[in-house]
Design a protein around this motif. Structure first.
Motif, PDB file in Angstrom:
ATOM      1  N   ASN A  18     -13.815   6.837  39.961  1.00  0.00           N
ATOM      2  CA  ASN A  18     -14.292   6.152  38.757  1.00  0.00           C
ATOM      3  C   ASN A  18     -13.243   6.182  37.643  1.00  0.00           C
ATOM      4  O   ASN A  18     -13.522   5.876  36.497  1.00  0.00           O
ATOM      5  N   GLY A  19     -12.018   6.608  37.996  1.00  0.00           N
ATOM      6  CA  GLY A  19     -10.940   6.579  37.022  1.00  0.00           C
ATOM      7  C   GLY A  19     -10.831   7.852  36.205  1.00  0.00           C
ATOM      8  O   GLY A  19      -9.910   8.001  35.405  1.00  0.00           O
ATOM      9  N   VAL A  20     -11.755   8.742  36.414  1.00  0.00           N
ATOM     10  CA  VAL A  20     -11.751   9.987  35.639  1.00  0.00           C
ATOM     11  C   VAL A  20     -11.901  11.158  36.599  1.00  0.00           C
ATOM     12  O   VAL A  20     -12.692  11.092  37.533  1.00  0.00           O
ATOM     13  N   VAL A  21     -11.085  12.221  36.414  1.00  0.00           N
ATOM     14  CA  VAL A  21     -11.284  13.425  37.223  1.00  0.00           C
ATOM     15  C   VAL A  21     -12.177  14.367  36.411  1.00  0.00           C
ATOM     16  O   VAL A  21     -11.767  14.886  35.358  1.00  0.00           O
ATOM     17  N   SER A  22     -13.398  14.492  36.882  1.00  0.00           N
ATOM     18  CA  SER A  22     -14.321  15.365  36.161  1.00  0.00           C
ATOM     19  C   SER A  22     -14.039  16.822  36.514  1.00  0.00           C
ATOM     20  O   SER A  22     -13.341  17.090  37.496  1.00  0.00           O
ATOM     21  N   GLU A  23     -14.575  17.726  35.696  1.00  0.00           N
ATOM     22  CA  GLU A  23     -14.349  19.146  35.980  1.00  0.00           C
ATOM     23  C   GLU A  23     -14.980  19.532  37.318  1.00  0.00           C
ATOM     24  O   GLU A  23     -14.468  20.364  38.050  1.00  0.00           O
ATOM     25  N   GLU A  24     -16.107  18.865  37.615  1.00  0.00           N
ATOM     26  CA  GLU A  24     -16.760  19.141  38.902  1.00  0.00           C
ATOM     27  C   GLU A  24     -15.863  18.752  40.066  1.00  0.00           C
ATOM     28  O   GLU A  24     -15.776  19.467  41.070  1.00  0.00           O
ATOM     29  N   GLU A  25     -15.227  17.595  39.894  1.00  0.00           N
ATOM     30  CA  GLU A  25     -14.328  17.134  40.964  1.00  0.00           C
ATOM     31  C   GLU A  25     -13.159  18.099  41.129  1.00  0.00           C
ATOM     32  O   GLU A  25     -12.779  18.454  42.254  1.00  0.00           O
ATOM     33  N   ALA A  26     -12.601  18.528  39.995  1.00  0.00           N
ATOM     34  CA  ALA A  26     -11.491  19.486  40.048  1.00  0.00           C
ATOM     35  C   ALA A  26     -11.949  20.775  40.722  1.00  0.00           C
ATOM     36  O   ALA A  26     -11.252  21.337  41.574  1.00  0.00           O
ATOM     37  N   ASP A  72       0.366  24.659  37.510  1.00  0.00           N
ATOM     38  CA  ASP A  72       0.153  25.749  36.539  1.00  0.00           C
ATOM     39  C   ASP A  72       0.944  25.437  35.268  1.00  0.00           C
ATOM     40  O   ASP A  72       1.964  26.049  34.960  1.00  0.00           O
ATOM     41  N   SER A  73       0.435  24.481  34.496  1.00  0.00           N
ATOM     42  CA  SER A  73       1.248  24.004  33.378  1.00  0.00           C
ATOM     43  C   SER A  73       1.348  25.013  32.235  1.00  0.00           C
ATOM     44  O   SER A  73       2.291  24.991  31.465  1.00  0.00           O
ATOM     45  N   ASN A  74       0.383  25.949  32.139  1.00  0.00           N
ATOM     46  CA  ASN A  74       0.507  26.958  31.075  1.00  0.00           C
ATOM     47  C   ASN A  74       1.142  28.249  31.575  1.00  0.00           C
ATOM     48  O   ASN A  74       1.161  29.257  30.869  1.00  0.00           O
ATOM     49  N   ASN A  75       1.626  28.215  32.821  1.00  0.00           N
ATOM     50  CA  ASN A  75       2.375  29.333  33.395  1.00  0.00           C
ATOM     51  C   ASN A  75       1.653  30.683  33.318  1.00  0.00           C
ATOM     52  O   ASN A  75       2.268  31.713  33.076  1.00  0.00           O
ATOM     53  N   ASP A  76       0.335  30.660  33.544  1.00  0.00           N
ATOM     54  CA  ASP A  76      -0.366  31.950  33.543  1.00  0.00           C
ATOM     55  C   ASP A  76      -0.593  32.471  34.959  1.00  0.00           C
ATOM     56  O   ASP A  76      -1.402  33.362  35.181  1.00  0.00           O
ATOM     57  N   ASN A  77       0.105  31.863  35.900  1.00  0.00           N
ATOM     58  CA  ASN A  77       0.017  32.237  37.323  1.00  0.00           C
ATOM     59  C   ASN A  77      -1.354  31.960  37.945  1.00  0.00           C
ATOM     60  O   ASN A  77      -1.742  32.580  38.931  1.00  0.00           O
ATOM     61  N   PHE A  78      -2.070  31.057  37.314  1.00  0.00           N
ATOM     62  CA  PHE A  78      -3.315  30.555  37.898  1.00  0.00           C
ATOM     63  C   PHE A  78      -3.335  29.043  37.764  1.00  0.00           C
ATOM     64  O   PHE A  78      -2.787  28.507  36.797  1.00  0.00           O
ATOM     65  N   VAL A  79      -3.932  28.401  38.720  1.00  0.00           N
ATOM     66  CA  VAL A  79      -4.223  26.972  38.547  1.00  0.00           C
ATOM     67  C   VAL A  79      -5.713  26.891  38.282  1.00  0.00           C
ATOM     68  O   VAL A  79      -6.521  27.398  39.070  1.00  0.00           O
ATOM     69  N   ASP A  80      -6.044  26.257  37.133  1.00  0.00           N
ATOM     70  CA  ASP A  80      -7.463  26.200  36.786  1.00  0.00           C
ATOM     71  C   ASP A  80      -7.954  24.767  36.739  1.00  0.00           C
ATOM     72  O   ASP A  80      -7.171  23.821  36.935  1.00  0.00           O
ATOM     73  N   VAL A  81      -9.240  24.643  36.472  1.00  0.00           N
ATOM     74  CA  VAL A  81      -9.871  23.324  36.497  1.00  0.00           C
ATOM     75  C   VAL A  81      -9.190  22.356  35.540  1.00  0.00           C
ATOM     76  O   VAL A  81      -8.909  21.210  35.876  1.00  0.00           O
ATOM     77  N   LEU A  82      -8.883  22.837  34.332  1.00  0.00           N
ATOM     78  CA  LEU A  82      -8.305  21.950  33.322  1.00  0.00           C
ATOM     79  C   LEU A  82      -6.908  21.466  33.719  1.00  0.00           C
ATOM     80  O   LEU A  82      -6.494  20.360  33.375  1.00  0.00           O
ATOM     81  N   GLU A  83      -6.222  22.293  34.478  1.00  0.00           N
ATOM     82  CA  GLU A  83      -4.889  21.875  34.923  1.00  0.00           C
ATOM     83  C   GLU A  83      -5.000  20.837  36.063  1.00  0.00           C
ATOM     84  O   GLU A  83      -4.079  20.057  36.296  1.00  0.00           O
TER      85      GLU A  83
END
Ligand SMILES: [Ca+2]
Ligand SMILES: [Ca+2]
Ligand SMILES: [Ca+2]
Ligand SMILES: [Ca+2]
Length: 525
Positions: free
Chosen positions: A249-257, A226-237
């Motif tokens: 493939n070297g990239v974590v896609s949003e789908e994978e997250a 939770d790098s933005n400390n909003d008490n949620f872990v989201d896809v971008l994090e």
């Protein structure tokens, strides 16, 4: 044939010169040569008869050679040396007047070709001395043998009494063992129950602690993610974590997250810890702070993982078990790689020791220990009785001779050394051989049985099933027992391949009689 001949000569003790008879006639045959009224001589085999004058006329008439006892005319004739002062001796008639003194009284050489000195008195004296010596040995041996027989009988009586005692003791010991076993079982049941209960409580406690630890680790991971400390872990994090790259493939896609987030955009802490963490804890890695990667001023910013990123080369081992190599940093110093970080589950086991048993359980264990010790003691007592019974029974089964006289040799070992080997005989146990130069012992056999002829059963023992001979039989030893002043192994030899023979002298084999063979053997010496 030779021993038989000698036996005859020695047993036929002649009171010499009792009946007048022709030259070369044995005293025992003298009656055949008494002149009869018809003056006829009948050959001893009864086949023919001739005038008495045909006797010793130096011409062979009887097929059995009996008409020429005193000449060399018959090839099968026998000449008897009278040997007054010693013992009569039968020699082939061919030795009569052959120029060699064969009889100690010289009677075989009467032609005058050679003068024989009469040595019969001297020989007779020596022989008598020898017979006396052997007689003394035999008598002394018999005296010792009686002692051995007495102690052998006493020993057997003692062993028999002990065996009876033990057989009685055994019953009591067996009952005792059964009782102790029942008591042990009785004490062990509640002990086991209490110990199992304790173990189960401890297992539960361990599971609780482990879950607690796991939840704590999950919360830590949540806070890191939770790098933005909003008490949620989201896809971008999630996408900045390479370990979530499902297709590598070297990239974590949003789908994978999102797949890791169970198909939702974001999760709160409780959901993360209970639902997401159990699935990702094995792969999750905290991000390494940037300053730990490089302290150089030209550190490039963490590149966003986009489509432009280079896929990993296939030959690069991606496994985390491969040890990374040290590298040279920008300022030229050797930098060790960071240790692997995925060892979360292996640490902190040291303090996970089961606590002591509670007092109640300790009391039960103590009681069970006492019962176990009592049982073990009773069990060992019974076993020890059984061992002794078995040993006594094998002793009772051994054949120690008619008078138990051979029991003196039981549990005794004897050695004999020749040029090459030392031979060892442990009577009623085993026989072996070892090289004088050192090296390992070879078994020549273990106790088998008495092996003398039917009329002299206790004259030899057989040790069999020794070490196998290459391309041959198992080694074996026949031990020949003879009368002697002491128990002693006196010779070892190998009459045929891998079949050995030992000579053993012992007072036990003395009969008190002088055998003609004994004195003959000494005459030869
Ligand atoms: Ca004749
Ligand atoms: Ca002669
Ligand atoms: Ca957040
Ligand atoms: Ca991917």
């Amino acid at each position: 044939m030779l021993p038989k001949l000698i036996l005859i000569c020695c047993l036929a003790v002649i009171t010499s010169g009792s009946i007048p008879r022709p030259r070369g006639v044995a005293d025992s045959n003298a009656s055949h040569y008494q002149p009869n009224s018809e003056n006829v001589f009948v050959c001893i085999d009864g086949s023919q008869s001739f005038p008495y004058t045909y006797v010793n006329d130096d011409y062979c008439d009887c097929a059995d050679g009996s008409d020429e006892p005193g000449t060399s005319a018959c090839p099968n004739g026998k000449f008897t040396c009278t040997n007054i002062g010693h013992r009569p001796l039968i020699v082939p008639a061919s030795r009569v007047n052959d120029g060699v003194c064969d009889c100690c009284d010289g009677t075989d050489e009467y032609s005058g070709n050679i003068a024989c000195v009469n040595t019969c008195n001297e020989l007779g004296k020596k022989h008598k001395e020898e017979v006396e010596r052997i007689m003394k040995l035999q008598e002394e041996g018999v005296r010792k043998k009686k002692e051995f027989a007495e102690s052998g009988k006493k020993m057997k009586e003692e062993k028999k009494a002990r065996l009876e005692q033990l057989q009685a003791d055994r019953e009591a010991a067996e009952t005792e063992r059964q009782e102790m076993e029942a008591k042990k079982d009785e004490a062990e049941a509640p002990e086991k129950e209490a110990k199992d209960r304790h173990q189960k409580a401890w297992d539960e406690e361990k599971a609780r602690r482990s879950a607690e630890k796991d939840a704590a680790a999950g919360m830590t991971a949540f806070n890191e993610l939770d790098s933005n400390n909003d008490n949620f872990v989201d896809v971008l994090e999630m996408v900045v974590h390479n370990e979530f790259d499902i297709d590598s493939n070297g990239v974590v896609s949003e789908e994978e997250a999102k797949e890791h987030l169970e198909e939702v955009e974001k999760v709160d802490q409780d959901t993360f810890v209970s639902k997401i963490w159990p699935n990702v804890k094995q792969i999750y890695k905290p991000l390494v702070p940037e300053e730990a990667q490089s302290d150089g001023e030209a550190s490039p910013p963490a590149e966003p993982q986009g489509e432009t990123a280079t896929p990993p080369t296939p030959e690069t081992p991606s496994s985390s078990t491969a040890t990374p190599l040290p590298s040279i940093s920008a300022d030229g110093t050797l930098v060790s790689p960071d240790p692997p970080t995925n060892d979360v589950q292996t640490q902190d086991d040291s303090d996970e020791k089961m606590p002591d048993y509670d007092d109640e359980t300790k009391v039960l264990i103590e009681a069970a220990d006492v019962a176990r010790n009592s049982f073990n003691a009773a069990d060992e007592k019974l076993k020890s009785i059984d061992r002794e019974i078995s040993s006594l029974q094998s002793y009772m089964n051994l054949d120690f001779g008619n008078e138990e006289e051979f029991s003196v040799l039981k549990d005794q070992c004897f050695e004999y050394t020749d040029r090459e080997y030392t031979y060892k005989l442990c009577v009623y146990e085993r026989a072996s051989q070892r090289p004088k130069s050192g090296g390992s012992e070879t078994s020549l056999g273990t106790w088998g049985r008495w092996s003398g002829p039917e009329n002299d059963r206790y004259s030899s023992q057989l040790y069999e099933r020794g070490q196998n001979c290459w391309n041959g039989p198992d080694r074996s030893v026949k031990v020949h027992f003879k009368c002697g002043p002491e128990n002693q192994l006196t010779n070892a030899y190998e009459p045929s391949r891998c079949e050995y023979a030992f000579d053993f002298i012992t007072p036990v084999s003395c009969s008190g009689k002088v055998s003609p063979l004994d004195t003959h053997a000494h005459d030869e010496l």
